[in-house]
Design an enzyme around this catalytic site. Structure first.
Site, PDB file in Angstrom:
ATOM      1  N   ASP A  91       0.851  -1.183   0.000  1.00  0.00           N
ATOM      2  CA  ASP A  91       0.000   0.000   0.000  1.00  0.00           C
ATOM      3  C   ASP A  91       0.890   1.237   0.000  1.00  0.00           C
ATOM      4  O   ASP A  91       1.747   1.384   0.877  1.00  0.00           O
ATOM      5  CB  ASP A  91      -0.875  -0.024   1.255  1.00  0.00           C
ATOM      6  N   HIS A  98      -3.610  13.754   0.564  1.00  0.00           N
ATOM      7  CA  HIS A  98      -3.897  12.830   1.666  1.00  0.00           C
ATOM      8  C   HIS A  98      -2.747  12.815   2.678  1.00  0.00           C
ATOM      9  O   HIS A  98      -2.985  12.872   3.897  1.00  0.00           O
ATOM     10  CB  HIS A  98      -4.129  11.420   1.124  1.00  0.00           C
ATOM     11  N   GLU A 164     -10.690   3.880   3.002  1.00  0.00           N
ATOM     12  CA  GLU A 164      -9.705   4.579   2.189  1.00  0.00           C
ATOM     13  C   GLU A 164      -9.988   4.223   0.734  1.00  0.00           C
ATOM     14  O   GLU A 164      -9.965   3.052   0.351  1.00  0.00           O
ATOM     15  CB  GLU A 164      -8.267   4.219   2.586  1.00  0.00           C
ATOM     16  N   GLU A 166      -8.929   3.852  -2.870  1.00  0.00           N
ATOM     17  CA  GLU A 166      -7.634   3.666  -3.526  1.00  0.00           C
ATOM     18  C   GLU A 166      -7.807   2.987  -4.882  1.00  0.00           C
ATOM     19  O   GLU A 166      -8.811   2.327  -5.150  1.00  0.00           O
ATOM     20  CB  GLU A 166      -6.708   2.812  -2.647  1.00  0.00           C
ATOM     21  N   ASP A 198      -9.249   0.271   1.502  1.00  0.00           N
ATOM     22  CA  ASP A 198      -8.304  -0.113   2.547  1.00  0.00           C
ATOM     23  C   ASP A 198      -8.888   0.307   3.898  1.00  0.00           C
ATOM     24  O   ASP A 198      -8.476   1.297   4.496  1.00  0.00           O
ATOM     25  CB  ASP A 198      -6.970   0.600   2.259  1.00  0.00           C
ATOM     26  N   ARG A 202      -8.866   3.891  12.783  1.00  0.00           N
ATOM     27  CA  ARG A 202      -7.947   5.003  13.088  1.00  0.00           C
ATOM     28  C   ARG A 202      -7.471   4.998  14.530  1.00  0.00           C
ATOM     29  O   ARG A 202      -6.339   5.418  14.817  1.00  0.00           O
ATOM     30  CB  ARG A 202      -8.634   6.338  12.795  1.00  0.00           C
ATOM     31  N   GLN A 205      -4.825   2.254  14.744  1.00  0.00           N
ATOM     32  CA  GLN A 205      -3.663   2.704  13.966  1.00  0.00           C
ATOM     33  C   GLN A 205      -2.850   3.766  14.715  1.00  0.00           C
ATOM     34  O   GLN A 205      -1.618   3.709  14.763  1.00  0.00           O
ATOM     35  CB  GLN A 205      -4.166   3.261  12.629  1.00  0.00           C
ATOM     36  N   LYS A 218      -5.163  -1.959   9.976  1.00  0.00           N
ATOM     37  CA  LYS A 218      -5.462  -2.177   8.555  1.00  0.00           C
ATOM     38  C   LYS A 218      -5.696  -3.650   8.220  1.00  0.00           C
ATOM     39  O   LYS A 218      -6.384  -3.954   7.242  1.00  0.00           O
ATOM     40  CB  LYS A 218      -4.255  -1.737   7.714  1.00  0.00           C
ATOM     41  N   THR A 222      -9.232  -5.804   3.576  1.00  0.00           N
ATOM     42  CA  THR A 222      -9.026  -4.867   2.476  1.00  0.00           C
ATOM     43  C   THR A 222      -9.901  -5.378   1.333  1.00  0.00           C
ATOM     44  O   THR A 222      -9.769  -6.534   0.938  1.00  0.00           O
ATOM     45  CB  THR A 222      -7.546  -4.865   2.032  1.00  0.00           C
ATOM     46  N   GLU A 323     -10.501  12.503   6.876  1.00  0.00           N
ATOM     47  CA  GLU A 323     -10.258  13.774   6.206  1.00  0.00           C
ATOM     48  C   GLU A 323     -11.565  14.524   5.965  1.00  0.00           C
ATOM     49  O   GLU A 323     -11.658  15.728   6.214  1.00  0.00           O
ATOM     50  CB  GLU A 323      -9.546  13.532   4.876  1.00  0.00           C
TER      51      GLU A 323
END
Lengths: 372, 372
Positions: A91, A98, A164, A166, A198, A202, A205, A218, A222, A323
């Site tokens: 990844d 970002h 996420e 991606e 993904d 948070r 993490q 994570k 996925t 975000e």
């Protein structure tokens, strides 16, 4: 061609999984349509390994059959499986916007973009064994977290479960250990692209990631598209990437149009909460591949390389909830009149991508409550 | 039994690779000795997946045959292959002494041990596709690095190539996605252990590792033993682990003797440069497995979990050159009268492990010059 197009693996009524070519709402059964033995397996790996000449011959013939009105299986009758056995999963962190947004949230007291970021495509290895196909429910992970004011960490269901958005590319042709691939080798090794969600916890993490990077925040799941869109169908979508300043070191330089103009959106609870475009990624896919092998590391058939979260510069173009909601400080509205900061149990997330007339396979996932 | 004991994959004169049981300098050809079909494959994966009852039955019968004088192949006639297809590779950071030593070198201005370290076994995913068997030469990696006084990064052969002495465990029986494994499930899922040399390019690592962890500083090669030593042969080597303070959260607690008393040594250029013991590791293997699945991540047959560098508290018990030489400031002497800070081209490194009468398969590797 119109609608979602790609190669995948499907089955009907519990039959053996087989390779199919999806166009819109129909799937051409390749094993049953006179294709070569690579296409008679229950995964795409043998086909992926067969190389560019075979990829393009098979694609050409498959398109011909579909356009000629060959029988297809209705998508609604098919069970879609993980399209390939994932070898290694890497990844990246290739969106400038970002990386800046996250740096600001995770390290509020220092420069959001670390000194290495503009010199190489930062990346790390994820868990290949928990890559799942679109439609697979995602159980809310448990884990350790510690808020700044807590005296000790707690263990429990994640309270800041995120997405996420991606774009990933899938390696077909392997390379040799000890030998770097130049960026220009990209098209000979890479078959196509998939959308990637993904999923990220948070709170887990934030507590675990120093000094060795994300791990359990994570690794629980996925999600990827059930259909790999071949690069050959995206020829007219390669556009100029953003200017890189400073110029990368020679082994990462590549001329030409290597950004992919793919419009992307995130739907949460029947509401589109983000719209962006993959063309804004600072680091291109050929640069990612060249970087990953620059130390002599080899790639294998089935390697998945994801871009990292794709965020644009504007409000509403961010590819993650952390975000979009400014780490929960600004909830966003969803269709039923409620608001979200992070994901709630029962929420369904759908990622979509469109490259002109061609759509990428969507990535859909629903959050199930944490297991006791 | 005496000498190295374990299950592996070997071939003779270019024949098909097959499963063997090594005792000392002989290898019992299991496929040719009336064992079940799991043992007729060119990798150990099917046997690993077969579960504890089969593991112990096969081990018992193999020992019986060897002790009964059954014909064995001389090890010197055998080509030894990677014993299993590595699914996911996770590397932990479980030695308190190593984490402290490295923290001091990489982050000289802050507390060497980060606040999370005593609460969970820090780990990250490595590259499964570049795990190689003992005896495979290692090409010096190239990569980006930047010394503090440099104005910009450079790209070239690593100048600080290092080793990491580690002990890894190999998963046999998979788990289910979404379901955590308690520490007590360890023996039902894990088949055995291998020595691991997690080759590390410190200059590449130092420049790239923030914020997402090690990537190219590690991914060029990881060497493992050609022979997996079953846990069943190490029953009398399980001893009390170090006291953990603070007590771990409930999901990481396990009573009993879960440290492994295995004497370890590192030989460089015919000189033993480090001696230590795996029993000193702060986090035990059952805790590592429980942590890795605590978020619901599943494990697969062939997953490799390495301990992280094993360093003891004394001078000469450190498991890496960066520690042994204090980041190059204190060169160490080797056999031919020369000194080393980091690895030079042509250097051969051998890792050895001894658990009473049983030896682990050694891990041997020679550094080849960087490719142009």
């Amino acid at each position: 061609m119109n609608g979602a197009v790609g190669f995948g693996v499907f089955s009907i009524d519990g039959d053996e999984p087989r390779v199919g070519f999806r166009v819109g709402q129909g799937v051409l059964d390749l094993a049953a349509s006179g294709f070569s033995s690579e296409l008679s397996e229950p995964s795409l790996n043998a086909f992926l390994a067969s190389g560019r000449r075979t990829w393009e011959a098979v694609l050409g013939r498959a398109v011909e059959l579909v356009e000629g009105g060959h029988d297809v299986v209705p998508l609604e009758d098919a069970t879609v499986h993980l399209p390939f056995e994932v070898a290694d999963y890497v990844d990246f962190y290739s969106s400038l916007e970002h990386a800046t947004n996250l740096g600001r949230l995770f390290r509020p007291d220092s420069d959001p973009l670390l000194p290495n970021w503009r010199h190489l495509p930062i990346g790390y290895h994820g868990r290949a064994g928990t890559v799942v196909v679109s439609g697979t429910p995602v159980v809310r992970p448990r884990g350790q977290s510690k808020e700044p004011d807590d005296s000790a960490p707690r263990f429990g269901p994640s309270r800041r479960l995120d997405i996420e958005l991606e774009l990933g590319f899938v390696v077909g042709v392997p390379s040799v250990l000890g030998t770097a691939l130049p960026p220009a080798a990209f098209r000979d090794h890479v078959f196509g692209v998939v959308l990637v969600n993904d999923w990220s916890a948070r709170d887990i993490q934030a507590w675990e990631y120093q000094p060795l990077g994300p791990f359990l925040g994570k690794s629980f799941a996925t999600s990827i598209s059930g259909w790999i869109t071949p690069l050959a169908l995206l020829e007219d979508r390669f556009v100029a990437p953003p200017v890189q300043d400073p110029e990368p070191l020679p082994h990462l330089r590549i001329a030409g149009n290597w950004a992919l103009d793919i419009e992307l959106e995130v739907e949460l609870s029947d509401t589109v909460v983000s719209r962006t475009n993959a063309r804004g990624l600072y680091w291109t896919m050929p640069q990612q591949l060249a970087h990953a092998t620059s130390n002599g590391a080899s790639v294998r058939t089935g390697d998945l390389f994801a871009s990292g979260t794709i965020s644009g510069p504007d409000t509403g173009s961010e590819g993650s909830l952390i975000e979009l909601t400014r780490n929960g400080a600004r909830p966003i509205g969803v269709g039923d009149g409620s608001t979200r900061t992070f994901l709630e149990d029962g929420d369904e997330v759908v990622l979509r991508g469109r490259a002109g007339n061609v759509e990428l396979g969507e990535v859909r996932g629903t959050i199930l409550p944490a297991r006791p």
